[in-house]
Motif scaffolding. Structure first.
Motif, PDB file in Angstrom:
ATOM      1  N   LYS A 156       0.830  -1.205   0.000  1.00 29.94           N
ATOM      2  CA  LYS A 156       0.000   0.000   0.000  1.00 29.94           C
ATOM      3  C   LYS A 156       0.863   1.253   0.000  1.00 29.94           C
ATOM      4  O   LYS A 156       2.053   1.225   0.370  1.00 29.94           O
ATOM      5  CB  LYS A 156      -0.930   0.008   1.215  1.00 29.94           C
ATOM      6  CG  LYS A 156      -0.226   0.191   2.561  1.00 29.94           C
ATOM      7  CD  LYS A 156      -1.224   0.069   3.708  1.00 29.94           C
ATOM      8  CE  LYS A 156      -0.523   0.229   5.063  1.00 29.94           C
ATOM      9  NZ  LYS A 156      -1.470   0.038   6.184  1.00 29.94           N
ATOM     10  N   THR A 157       0.264   2.360  -0.411  1.00 30.02           N
ATOM     11  CA  THR A 157       0.959   3.650  -0.443  1.00 30.02           C
ATOM     12  C   THR A 157       0.055   4.691   0.216  1.00 30.02           C
ATOM     13  O   THR A 157      -1.056   4.391   0.655  1.00 30.02           O
ATOM     14  CB  THR A 157       1.260   4.085  -1.886  1.00 30.02           C
ATOM     15  OG1 THR A 157       0.019   4.261  -2.588  1.00 30.02           O
ATOM     16  CG2 THR A 157       2.100   3.050  -2.601  1.00 30.02           C
ATOM     17  N   ARG A 158       0.525   5.918   0.247  1.00 26.70           N
ATOM     18  CA  ARG A 158      -0.309   7.023   0.730  1.00 26.70           C
ATOM     19  C   ARG A 158      -0.895   7.751  -0.476  1.00 26.70           C
ATOM     20  O   ARG A 158      -0.167   8.208  -1.351  1.00 26.70           O
ATOM     21  CB  ARG A 158       0.503   7.984   1.589  1.00 26.70           C
ATOM     22  CG  ARG A 158       0.970   7.371   2.903  1.00 26.70           C
ATOM     23  CD  ARG A 158       1.657   8.402   3.784  1.00 26.70           C
ATOM     24  NE  ARG A 158       2.256   7.788   4.951  1.00 26.70           N
ATOM     25  CZ  ARG A 158       1.619   7.558   6.103  1.00 26.70           C
ATOM     26  NH1 ARG A 158       0.344   7.906   6.218  1.00 26.70           N
ATOM     27  NH2 ARG A 158       2.243   7.006   7.121  1.00 26.70           N
ATOM     28  N   GLY A 159      -2.223   7.839  -0.511  1.00 25.30           N
ATOM     29  CA  GLY A 159      -2.899   8.511  -1.600  1.00 25.30           C
ATOM     30  C   GLY A 159      -3.175   9.961  -1.277  1.00 25.30           C
ATOM     31  O   GLY A 159      -2.522  10.558  -0.401  1.00 25.30           O
ATOM     32  N   PRO A 160      -4.175  10.559  -1.938  1.00 28.74           N
ATOM     33  CA  PRO A 160      -4.547  11.948  -1.670  1.00 28.74           C
ATOM     34  C   PRO A 160      -4.897  12.158  -0.199  1.00 28.74           C
ATOM     35  O   PRO A 160      -5.600  11.351   0.403  1.00 28.74           O
ATOM     36  CB  PRO A 160      -5.779  12.148  -2.564  1.00 28.74           C
ATOM     37  CG  PRO A 160      -5.607  11.152  -3.662  1.00 28.74           C
ATOM     38  CD  PRO A 160      -4.968   9.962  -3.024  1.00 28.74           C
TER      39      PRO A 160
END
Length: 513
Positions: A156-160
Motif C-alpha cells: 500500500k501507499t499514501r494517496g490523496p
C-alpha cells in the motif's frame, strides 16, 4: 455481489425486447442495433463462457488449495487469531480506517443479493448438496483471501490527503513491476464495481420493493440514488462509518431469524444435514428439476460460492489496504479478511440454505406449476416460518444488503481512481455522479450486454489477480511466516521491511519502517 446465473433469464428477455423495439422503430438505427447488439452479446457471452464456465472455476479453486498447502493450512491453524483480531480491531490513525471498518466494507460487498438469491439458485440447480461445496469453496478461499489482503497491506501507499491506498493494481505494479497491467486492472475495476454492479444491485432493490410494497421502480431508483450520493460524497471514511453501522445490523438480524428457525425446528436439523451431505455426493436425487447428482451439486455449489465470497477476485483487497493494521503487521489484515469469507458463506449463506431446506421451498412450485427459483424461493422460505412478514423481511434484507454493496463497490472504484492518479476532487465528483446515474438507471431497466460485460470485466480482473498472487506467493509465505514466528515467541507481531531485504522492492519503507 453480481450473480450472473440469478439474472440470466431476465437479461435475455430484456435484450430481446430492446432489440425488437429497435426493429419496430425502423431506419438505420434499427438496422445498426439489430446487427451490433447480437454480435456484442455473442462475443461477451462467449468470453464469459470460457472465463466462468471453465478457466476461473479451476483457477480459483486451485489457488485456494495452493495457498492452503503453501501457508500450512493457515485459515485453520490461525482461526483463533482471525476471531481475536476481528472483534478487537477498532484502532485507527489519521492515515487509515480501522480493521473492523475495512472488514465491514468488504462484508458489505460480499453479503449481497447472492447470499439470498444465489443460494437459492445453487439449490434449485444442484440440490441441497450444493451447499456442501459452497462450504468447501469458502474454507479453501479463506487462504486466498488472506494472501491477497496481506499483499494489499504490504504494497500500500499514501494517496490523496495522506490516506492509505492499495489493492491488486498496486501489488501488480509495485510487486511485479508491471504498472501497465495495474492500469488495465484499475479500468476494469472502475467500470465493473464502480458502475455496472451498482446498477444490478439497484435493480434488485427496485424489484423487491415493487413486489413486496408495490413501490414504483422509478421512485425506488431516485431514493436509492440520493441515499448513495449522501454516503459516497463523504468519501471513504463516510462509507466505512455507514458500513460499520449497517453491516453488523443487517447480518445480525438475518442470523437471528435463522437461529429462530433452527430453534423452532430443532428436530429437522439432522435431516437437513443429511440432505446436504447425501446430495453433495450424489446419494440423493435433487428436487426442483435439478439433475446430474454429484456433478450438478459440485459445479453449482462452486460457482455460487465463488461469486458470494469473492476470494481471489481482487475486490476486497482494495479496502483491506486502507486499514491501519492492528497489530502493525500486513498479515493481521489478511486474517481479518479471511474471517470475512467465513462470515459470508459459512454463516450467512448457510442461514439462507437452512431456511430454504427446512421449509421445503426448494420443492415448491408457483401458480403456473414452475419450480420456485432465485429470490422467490427465499421469500417463500421466510414466509413459511414468519407468515406474510417473511416476504417483507426478505425485501428489507435485499434493500440493506444491496445498498451496502453499492457503497462498498464505489469504495473499490475509488481505489482504482487513486492508482490512475485521478483521485482529485473534480475526477471523484464525476465518478460519484456516474455512480448515482447508474443506480437510478439500473432500478428501472437493464441491458443484457452491459451486465454481461460486467461479468466479463470481473472475470478478467480475477484472472489478472490470480496470476499476480501466484507470482507473489513467496512474498505471502515469508510475511505469514514472520507473523507466526513472532506469535510463537510470545511477541506482539510487528513488521519492519528493513528486516526483509529480499522482498523490499516496491514496498513503501516509510509505512513499514
Amino acid at each position: 455481489m453480481l450473480d450472473p446465473a440469478a439474472t440470466l433469464r431476465q437479461r435475455h428477455r430484456t435484450i430481446m425486447e430492446t432489440t425488437a423495439h429497435a426493429a419496430e422503430t425502423g431506419g438505420v438505427f434499427a438496422s445498426f442495433t439489430n446487427t451490433l447488439v447480437p454480435m456484442l452479446e455473442t462475443a461477451v457471452n462467449t468470453t464469459n463462457g470460457v472465463l466462468w464456465g471453465y478457466l476461473l472455476i479451476y483457477l480459483l479453486i486451485g489457488a485456494g488449495l495452493f495457498f492452503t498447502v503453501r501457508l500450512r493450512f493457515v485459515q485453520f491453524t490461525s482461526f483463533r487469531d482471525q476471531l481475536r483480531l476481528t472483534v478487537a480491531s477498532r484502532e485507527t490513525d489519521g492515515a487509515g480506517i480501522s480493521p473492523f471498518q475495512a472488514l465491514s466494507v468488504s462484508l458489505a460487498s460480499r453479503i449481497g443479493t447472492g447470499n439470498l438469491a444465489g443460494v437459492a439458485v445453487a439449490i434449485s440447480l444442484g440440490g441441497p448438496g450444493a451447499i456442501f461445496w459452497m462450504w468447501i469453496v469458502a474454507l479453501v478461499g479463506m487462504a486466498t483471501s488472506f494472501s491477497e489482503s496481506t499483499l494489499a497491506q504490504l504494497y500500500k501507499t499514501r494517496g490523496p490527503g495522506g490516506t492509505y491506498r492499495g489493492g491488486p493494481a498496486f501489488y501488480i505494479a509495485r510487486g511485479l513491476n508491471m504498472r501497465w497491467l495495474g492500469i488495465i486492472f484499475s479500468i476494469f475495476l472502475i467500470y465493473a464495481f464502480g458502475l455496472v454492479v451498482n446498477a444490478v444491485q439497484s435493480n434488485s432493490i427496485a424489484q423487491a420493493m415493487n413486489e413486496a410494497f408495490e413501490i414504483p421502480k422509478t421512485a425506488t431508483g431516485l431514493v436509492i440514488a440520493a441515499a448513495t450520493g449522501m454516503v459516497i460524497f463523504g468519501g471513504i471514511r463516510s462509507i466505512t462509518r455507514v458500513a460499520e453501522l449497517l453491516v453488523p445490523l443487517m447480518a445480525g438480524a438475518y442470523m437471528l431469524v435463522a437461529l429462530y428457525i433452527l430453534a423452532t425446528n430443532f428436530t429437522e436439523i439432522p435431516s437437513v444435514l443429511a440432505q446436504i451431505i447425501r446430495g453433495a455426493f450424489g446419494l440423493e436425487e435433487a428436487a426442483g428439476g435439478a439433475a446430474g447428482g454429484m456433478t450438478a451439486a459440485l459445479l453449482n455449489g462452486v460457482k455460487r460460492g465463488l461469486f458470494s465470497n469473492e476470494a481471489g477476485m481482487g475486490s476486497a483487497p482494495n479496502i483491506a489496504a486502507a486499514a491501519t493494521p492492528v497489530p502493525n503487521h500486513p498479515a493481521s489484515q489478511g486474517f481479518v479478511q479471511a474471517f470475512g469469507v467465513f462470515i459470508d458463506t459459512i454463516l450467512v449463506c448457510t442461514a439462507t440454505a437452512v431456511m430454504i431446506i427446512v421449509s421445503g421451498a426448494h420443492k415448491m412450485v408457483d401458480a403456473e406449476g414452475n419450480a420456485l427459483e432465485g429470490i422467490a424461493m427465499t421469500q417463500q422460505a421466510a414466509a413459511a416460518f414468519l407468515g406474510p412478514f417473511g416476504t417483507y423481511f426478505i425485501a428489507i434484507a435485499v434493500l440493506l444488503f444491496a445498498f451496502t454493496t453499492i457503497i462498498a463497490c464505489y469504495g473499490y472504484a475509488e481505489s482504482g481512481m487513486a492508482f490512475l492518479n485521478q483521485a482529485e476532487k473534480k475526477q471523484l465528483t464525476l465518478l460519484r455522479v456516474g455512480v448515482m446515474l447508474f443506480v437510478f438507471w439500473g432500478a428501472g431497466q437493464s441491458v443484457a450486454v452491459v451486465f454481461n460485460a460486467a461479468d466479463m470485466a470481473i472475470g478478467i480482473m480475477a484472472l489478472f489477480n490470480l496470476v499476480a498472487l501466484a507470482l507473489l506467493s513467496p512474498v505471502v509465505a515469508r510475511v505469514a511466516r514472520d507473523y507466526q514466528t513472532q506469535r510463537k515467541a510470545g511477541k506482539t507481531p510487528n513488521f519492519s521491511i528493513s528486516d526483509h531485504a529480499k522482498i523490499a522492492r516496491g514496498v513503501d519503507a516509510e509505512i513499514w519502517k
